[in-house]
Scaffold this active site. Sequence first.
Site, mmCIF file in Angstrom:
data_model
loop_
_atom_site.group_PDB
_atom_site.id
_atom_site.type_symbol
_atom_site.label_atom_id
_atom_site.label_comp_id
_atom_site.label_asym_id
_atom_site.label_seq_id
_atom_site.Cartn_x
_atom_site.Cartn_y
_atom_site.Cartn_z
ATOM 1 N N GLY A 1 -13.351 -122.451 28.876
ATOM 2 C CA GLY A 1 -14.271 -122.075 28.105
ATOM 3 C C GLY A 1 -13.865 -122.517 26.223
ATOM 4 O O GLY A 1 -14.642 -122.163 25.898
ATOM 5 N N CYS A 2 -12.285 -122.034 26.317
ATOM 6 C CA CYS A 2 -12.022 -121.467 25.367
ATOM 7 C C CYS A 2 -11.068 -123.328 24.747
ATOM 8 O O CYS A 2 -12.043 -123.263 23.214
ATOM 9 C CB CYS A 2 -10.318 -120.779 25.088
ATOM 10 S SG CYS A 2 -11.022 -118.968 25.282
#
Length: 152
Positions: free
Chosen positions: A45-46
């Site tokens: 996600g990051c």
Amino acid sequence: MTVKLGDIAPDFTLTSQTGTSVSLKNFRGKKNVVVYFYPKDDTPGCTAEACAFRDSYEVFKDAGAEVIGISDDSQQSHEKFASKYQLPFTLLSDTGNKVRQLYGVPPTLWIMPGRVTYVIDKQGVVKHIFDSMLDFKAHISEALKTLEAIKS
């Protein structure tokens, strides 16, 4: 403390991926700043969020804004992350999550550091706060909409 819309963004000084100290106050009067807090370097996600900021970085620059990512990862971790994904913006190491706490960024499920983006105008006023753990790319579109509104 929890930062709210209309507040003056609290100042901080943290170390970047290149080892230099970066202070929020250095942008005051010069540039709008998009500060995004994220959980961890090089996680799915990051990475998606960071790459989306990277892919829109020129649009942010054209809007007169600087992008700054903050997590509690080390300077060395940020250096590898930025190099691996060719991130053109600053990543800051918030060891101990002091700045995260200063801004009142809530954890997700009480254990994982939250994902929150703040748009701060040239005068240091918080103009937008966007909090979404899973809608990574919306952090970029929300910030750009706010920058457009500031411009006009």
